[in-house]
Write a protein that holds these residues in place. Structure first.
Motif, PDB file in Angstrom:
ATOM      1  N   VAL A  99      25.379 -96.704  62.354  1.00  0.00           N
ATOM      2  CA  VAL A  99      24.412 -97.084  61.798  1.00  0.00           C
ATOM      3  C   VAL A  99      23.916 -96.214  60.750  1.00  0.00           C
ATOM      4  O   VAL A  99      23.711 -94.704  61.325  1.00  0.00           O
ATOM      5  N   VAL A 100      23.582 -96.351  59.590  1.00  0.00           N
ATOM      6  CA  VAL A 100      22.806 -95.435  58.679  1.00  0.00           C
ATOM      7  C   VAL A 100      21.230 -95.588  58.869  1.00  0.00           C
ATOM      8  O   VAL A 100      20.827 -96.835  58.861  1.00  0.00           O
ATOM      9  N   ILE A 101      20.839 -94.433  59.088  1.00  0.00           N
ATOM     10  CA  ILE A 101      19.230 -94.339  58.975  1.00  0.00           C
ATOM     11  C   ILE A 101      18.801 -93.282  57.756  1.00  0.00           C
ATOM     12  O   ILE A 101      19.428 -92.454  57.230  1.00  0.00           O
ATOM     13  N   ASP A 102      17.318 -93.456  57.437  1.00  0.00           N
ATOM     14  CA  ASP A 102      16.754 -92.275  56.676  1.00  0.00           C
ATOM     15  C   ASP A 102      15.545 -92.057  57.055  1.00  0.00           C
ATOM     16  O   ASP A 102      14.576 -91.402  56.373  1.00  0.00           O
ATOM     17  N   HIS A 103      15.114 -92.535  58.317  1.00  0.00           N
ATOM     18  CA  HIS A 103      13.876 -92.174  58.854  1.00  0.00           C
ATOM     19  C   HIS A 103      13.883 -92.006  60.406  1.00  0.00           C
ATOM     20  O   HIS A 103      14.574 -92.623  61.230  1.00  0.00           O
ATOM     21  N   GLY A 135      17.347 -93.153  51.631  1.00  0.00           N
ATOM     22  CA  GLY A 135      17.939 -91.924  51.751  1.00  0.00           C
ATOM     23  C   GLY A 135      16.699 -90.920  51.968  1.00  0.00           C
ATOM     24  O   GLY A 135      15.701 -90.994  51.498  1.00  0.00           O
ATOM     25  N   VAL A 136      17.038 -89.854  52.434  1.00  0.00           N
ATOM     26  CA  VAL A 136      16.461 -88.758  52.748  1.00  0.00           C
ATOM     27  C   VAL A 136      16.846 -87.527  51.830  1.00  0.00           C
ATOM     28  O   VAL A 136      17.979 -87.317  51.525  1.00  0.00           O
ATOM     29  N   ARG A 137      15.754 -86.671  51.342  1.00  0.00           N
ATOM     30  CA  ARG A 137      16.388 -85.654  50.508  1.00  0.00           C
ATOM     31  C   ARG A 137      17.184 -84.690  51.343  1.00  0.00           C
ATOM     32  O   ARG A 137      16.839 -84.294  52.561  1.00  0.00           O
ATOM     33  N   PRO A 138      18.156 -84.165  50.812  1.00  0.00           N
ATOM     34  CA  PRO A 138      18.886 -82.981  51.425  1.00  0.00           C
ATOM     35  C   PRO A 138      18.175 -82.038  51.538  1.00  0.00           C
ATOM     36  O   PRO A 138      17.290 -81.563  50.719  1.00  0.00           O
ATOM     37  N   GLY A 139      18.635 -80.778  52.422  1.00  0.00           N
ATOM     38  CA  GLY A 139      17.740 -79.776  52.638  1.00  0.00           C
ATOM     39  C   GLY A 139      16.899 -80.036  53.895  1.00  0.00           C
ATOM     40  O   GLY A 139      17.523 -80.542  54.898  1.00  0.00           O
TER      41      GLY A 139
END
Length: 327
Positions: A99-103, A135-139
């Motif tokens: 499952v793909v998440i970003d939060h 998407g979440v920012r890399p870093g």
């Protein structure tokens, strides 16, 4: 009832073989982007012998793919309601869910859904490639999300996900080696920032929807999520080309000798689908309302009568397969 989809097994088989060859040559795994509108028989006969991994964005698609027998389903959508989460848990009992998440809330809900069942759902963190859509920012942001997710029971963080489909590059016709390298470099930066969180965190999965990417793949990608219904012919419509997906519509009116009206409109056709009349020859789409389209007809098509079928070729069927509900 129409409009209804039909599929060319010959064209799908050709595409699947080409994608398999690309995967073998580039040493990538291939996840077939699919939906519930593809009949289970076609999935089992044409897709599963080549890849056991599928990708989708809707819960009912995941259920369909589990029914077909895929061993792994990469789920790229976001599920936040309890009913859908419960259905996703049932799918995870039958196949390996990634499952793909970003939060963090996505991870928290998944963990609560799994509960004490003993299931283990694998998780990918989606990386923002600059579109500021998903998407979440890399870093630091990716690292913080990974650290928090890894502490939750029932989840296993395995890597990152990047979508060339959503970043705007494909719409701008920018499928270049430089663009692919940029996408992968951003994803790799995110992967490095979260790799210390979990020893299993080494996956980089990239989703594309244009065949032009296939000659520009990067060795750092582990798995490519791409539809088996891609249009490999970058030229405009070729009357002799076999297409993977067709839309069958019915003539419902003949207002003039030069026109007829079919029961497929903008609800089923749009500019992104690049749809044109395949059969009978001599017909072309003049304009569309939401529910109907008016065709200009001549030659063989001039004999069309109310109740006759018209076959439309769908060169780019992704929106049709994943967003539009057809009878």
């Amino acid at each position: 009832m129409t409009p209804v989809l039909s599929f060319s097994e010959v064209a799908i088989t050709t595409n699947v073989r080409r994608l398999h060859e690309v995967a073998v040559q580039s040493e990538h795994r291939w996840a077939a982007v699919l939906s519930r509108l593809v009949p289970i028989r076609l999935l089992r006969d044409l897709i599963l012998p080549i890849t056991k991994t599928a990708s989708c964005s809707k819960v009912y698609d995941a259920e369909h793919l589990a029914d077909a027998g895929f061993e792994t389903v990469i789920f790229t959508g976001r599920v936040v309601d309890l009913k859908s989460l419960g259905r996703l848990k049932c799918v995870a009992q039958r196949t390996q869910m990634v499952v793909v998440i970003d939060h963090f809330r996505h991870a928290e809900l998944l963990s609560q859904c799994v509960g004490q069942s003993g299931l283990k759902i694998q998780v990918l963190i989606e990386v923002d490639l600059g579109a500021q859509a998903t998407g979440v920012r890399p870093g630091p942001d990716a690292s913080l999300l990974a650290t928090a997710t890894a502490l939750l029971p029932g989840l296993s963080l395995i890597g990152v996900f990047a979508s060339a489909v959503d970043c705007g590059v494909e719409r701008a016709g920018g499928e270049t080696h430089e663009a692919m390298a940029s996408i992968v470099t951003i994803a790799e930066h995110a992967l490095r920032s979260i790799r210390d969180v979990s020893p299993e965190c080494n996956e980089m999965i990239v989703a594309v929807s244009s065949a032009r990417w296939l000659s520009k793949l990067d060795a750092r990608i582990k798995c490519l999520a791409v539809s088996p219904f891609l249009n490999f012919n970058n030229e405009k419509y070729d009357a002799h080309q076999q297409h993977c997906v067709y839309l069958n519509a019915t003539v419902i009116s003949r207002p003039t000798l030069e026109t007829c009206v079919i029961d497929a409109g903008r609800n089923a056709l749009d500019a992104e689908s690049d749809t044109c009349v395949y059969e009978p020859p001599g017909a072309s789409i003049q304009h569309s309302t939401f529910e109907t389209s008016t065709l200009l007809i001549s030659g063989e098509a001039a004999d069309l009568r109310i109740g006759d079928l018209v076959r439309l070729a769908v060169r780019n069927p992704e929106r049709l397969l994943h967003q539009v509900r057809l009878s």
